[in-house]
Design a protein around this motif. Structure first.
Motif, PDB file in Angstrom:
ATOM      1  N   LEU A 153      -5.347 -13.206   5.135  1.00 37.50           N
ATOM      2  CA  LEU A 153      -5.640 -12.991   6.550  1.00 37.50           C
ATOM      3  C   LEU A 153      -5.924 -11.519   6.820  1.00 37.50           C
ATOM      4  O   LEU A 153      -6.887 -11.180   7.520  1.00 37.50           O
ATOM      5  N   ASN A 154      -5.105 -10.655   6.263  1.00 35.32           N
ATOM      6  CA  ASN A 154      -5.313  -9.219   6.439  1.00 35.32           C
ATOM      7  C   ASN A 154      -6.672  -8.798   5.892  1.00 35.32           C
ATOM      8  O   ASN A 154      -7.401  -8.036   6.523  1.00 35.32           O
ATOM      9  N   TYR A 155      -7.032  -9.315   4.729  1.00 40.69           N
ATOM     10  CA  TYR A 155      -8.328  -8.990   4.127  1.00 40.69           C
ATOM     11  C   TYR A 155      -9.476  -9.488   5.009  1.00 40.69           C
ATOM     12  O   TYR A 155     -10.436  -8.766   5.252  1.00 40.69           O
ATOM     13  N   LEU A 156      -9.362 -10.716   5.494  1.00 34.19           N
ATOM     14  CA  LEU A 156     -10.420 -11.279   6.339  1.00 34.19           C
ATOM     15  C   LEU A 156     -10.586 -10.508   7.648  1.00 34.19           C
ATOM     16  O   LEU A 156     -11.706 -10.240   8.082  1.00 34.19           O
ATOM     17  N   VAL A 157      -9.476 -10.143   8.266  1.00 37.62           N
ATOM     18  CA  VAL A 157      -9.553  -9.379   9.515  1.00 37.62           C
ATOM     19  C   VAL A 157     -10.135  -7.994   9.246  1.00 37.62           C
ATOM     20  O   VAL A 157     -10.971  -7.500  10.010  1.00 37.62           O
ATOM     21  N   THR A 158      -9.728  -7.364   8.143  1.00 36.94           N
ATOM     22  CA  THR A 158     -10.280  -6.056   7.780  1.00 36.94           C
ATOM     23  C   THR A 158     -11.777  -6.154   7.541  1.00 36.94           C
ATOM     24  O   THR A 158     -12.553  -5.315   8.006  1.00 36.94           O
ATOM     25  N   LEU A 159     -12.199  -7.185   6.834  1.00 38.92           N
ATOM     26  CA  LEU A 159     -13.620  -7.401   6.565  1.00 38.92           C
ATOM     27  C   LEU A 159     -14.381  -7.638   7.873  1.00 38.92           C
ATOM     28  O   LEU A 159     -15.453  -7.065   8.089  1.00 38.92           O
ATOM     29  N   THR A 169      -1.581  -6.952  -4.287  1.00 39.07           N
ATOM     30  CA  THR A 169      -1.970  -5.582  -3.948  1.00 39.07           C
ATOM     31  C   THR A 169      -3.127  -5.116  -4.817  1.00 39.07           C
ATOM     32  O   THR A 169      -4.044  -4.444  -4.336  1.00 39.07           O
ATOM     33  N   ARG A 170      -3.126  -5.499  -6.096  1.00 38.64           N
ATOM     34  CA  ARG A 170      -4.245  -5.141  -6.982  1.00 38.64           C
ATOM     35  C   ARG A 170      -5.522  -5.871  -6.566  1.00 38.64           C
ATOM     36  O   ARG A 170      -6.602  -5.303  -6.622  1.00 38.64           O
ATOM     37  N   ILE A 171      -5.391  -7.107  -6.113  1.00 43.16           N
ATOM     38  CA  ILE A 171      -6.564  -7.891  -5.692  1.00 43.16           C
ATOM     39  C   ILE A 171      -7.109  -7.383  -4.358  1.00 43.16           C
ATOM     40  O   ILE A 171      -8.302  -7.140  -4.209  1.00 43.16           O
ATOM     41  N   PHE A 172      -6.233  -7.234  -3.368  1.00 49.68           N
ATOM     42  CA  PHE A 172      -6.666  -6.915  -2.009  1.00 49.68           C
ATOM     43  C   PHE A 172      -6.667  -5.422  -1.691  1.00 49.68           C
ATOM     44  O   PHE A 172      -7.200  -5.007  -0.666  1.00 49.68           O
ATOM     45  N   GLY A 173      -6.051  -4.605  -2.528  1.00 45.21           N
ATOM     46  CA  GLY A 173      -6.073  -3.160  -2.349  1.00 45.21           C
ATOM     47  C   GLY A 173      -4.882  -2.633  -1.566  1.00 45.21           C
ATOM     48  O   GLY A 173      -4.172  -3.373  -0.887  1.00 45.21           O
ATOM     49  N   LEU A 174      -4.687  -1.331  -1.684  1.00 50.14           N
ATOM     50  CA  LEU A 174      -3.553  -0.681  -1.029  1.00 50.14           C
ATOM     51  C   LEU A 174      -3.652  -0.711   0.492  1.00 50.14           C
ATOM     52  O   LEU A 174      -2.652  -0.544   1.178  1.00 50.14           O
ATOM     53  N   LYS A 175      -4.842  -0.922   1.028  1.00 45.39           N
ATOM     54  CA  LYS A 175      -4.999  -0.989   2.480  1.00 45.39           C
ATOM     55  C   LYS A 175      -4.137  -2.107   3.069  1.00 45.39           C
ATOM     56  O   LYS A 175      -3.802  -2.081   4.248  1.00 45.39           O
ATOM     57  N   SER A 176      -3.733  -3.044   2.217  1.00 45.67           N
ATOM     58  CA  SER A 176      -2.867  -4.133   2.668  1.00 45.67           C
ATOM     59  C   SER A 176      -1.568  -3.611   3.274  1.00 45.67           C
ATOM     60  O   SER A 176      -0.941  -4.285   4.075  1.00 45.67           O
ATOM     61  N   PHE A 177      -1.176  -2.403   2.895  1.00 43.95           N
ATOM     62  CA  PHE A 177       0.073  -1.831   3.401  1.00 43.95           C
ATOM     63  C   PHE A 177      -0.157  -0.634   4.305  1.00 43.95           C
ATOM     64  O   PHE A 177       0.775   0.100   4.608  1.00 43.95           O
ATOM     65  N   SER A 178      -1.378  -0.441   4.745  1.00 48.15           N
ATOM     66  CA  SER A 178      -1.639   0.701   5.616  1.00 48.15           C
ATOM     67  C   SER A 178      -1.105   0.407   7.014  1.00 48.15           C
ATOM     68  O   SER A 178      -0.827  -0.732   7.364  1.00 48.15           O
ATOM     69  N   LYS A 179      -0.968   1.462   7.766  1.00 47.68           N
ATOM     70  CA  LYS A 179      -0.573   1.308   9.163  1.00 47.68           C
ATOM     71  C   LYS A 179      -1.592   2.018  10.040  1.00 47.68           C
ATOM     72  O   LYS A 179      -1.260   2.744  10.947  1.00 47.68           O
ATOM     73  N   MET A 180      -2.867   1.777   9.738  1.00 44.55           N
ATOM     74  CA  MET A 180      -3.927   2.443  10.489  1.00 44.55           C
ATOM     75  C   MET A 180      -4.145   1.808  11.858  1.00 44.55           C
ATOM     76  O   MET A 180      -4.594   2.469  12.776  1.00 44.55           O
ATOM     77  N   THR A 181      -3.861   0.526  11.969  1.00 41.92           N
ATOM     78  CA  THR A 181      -4.014  -0.158  13.251  1.00 41.92           C
ATOM     79  C   THR A 181      -2.741  -0.941  13.539  1.00 41.92           C
ATOM     80  O   THR A 181      -1.901  -1.141  12.654  1.00 41.92           O
TER      81      THR A 181
END
Length: 178
Positions: A81-87, A31-43
């Motif tokens: 995977l979440n980070y790559l898709v977000t990027l 979570t510190r590396i990839f950020g809190l967006k890892s747990f968002s439910k925006m999409t």
């Protein structure tokens, strides 16, 4: 009752506690590396990843399937995977359109849009429930009801009939289901 009944899996208890601590530490680090967006439910994709992370966490610390190590590897893969898709979504509008659902208008200016309700499989009872939840007293108060990309329903309402929703707020909302 024999006390061995409660203590026959001493090794399993120690393994579970140790595994829980390790997986917890790994999730904090990821979570510190990839950020809190890892747990968002925006999409919808964010929601699926969050559920998958929770599922792997629960399975890893509750049973030996997957093992703690395999669970850790899967968690790293999911965060990556979440980070790559977000990027990808951030850098490419085409990717964003392909991955994300568009929010859909279910009501506008007090009128139910029945075709969108039918297409999105939202029932009248669900709509009524959301209107009550938002403390809507009269349908004429409703400016918009939107089925969000996460499946949540947003209710925009006011008693001031002169107020209109700004275009920016409604910019990505589909008015008709395709």
């Amino acid at each position: 009752m024999d006390s061995s009944y409660f203590f026959r899996n001493d090794d399993l208890i120690l393994e579970s506690v140790l595994g829980t601590v390790l997986i917890f530490i790994l999730i904090v680090i990821l979570t510190r590396i990839f950020g809190l967006k890892s747990f968002s439910k925006m999409t919808g994709f964010d929601f699926v990843i969050t559920v998958a992370i929770g599922s792997i966490l629960g399975m890893s610390i509750n049973s030996s399937k997957p093992s703690i190590l395999l669970g850790a590897v899967i968690l790293i893969a999911l965060f990556s995977l979440n980070y790559l898709v977000t990027l990808l979504r951030f850098k490419s509008e085409k990717a964003e359109d392909l991955i994300d659902n568009d929010p859909l208008l279910l009501m506008e200016n007090g009128e139910v849009i029945w075709d969108n309700m039918k297409a999105s499989k939202v029932t009248e009872a669900e709509l009524q429930s959301k209107l009550r939840e938002a403390n809507v007293i009269r349908l004429s108060e409703v400016k918009a009801v939107i089925l969000e990309t996460t499946g949540e329903i947003s209710v925009m309402h006011t008693t001031d009939e002169t107020l209109q929703l700004e275009d920016y707020i409604m910019g990505d909302v589909k008015r008709k289901h395709a």
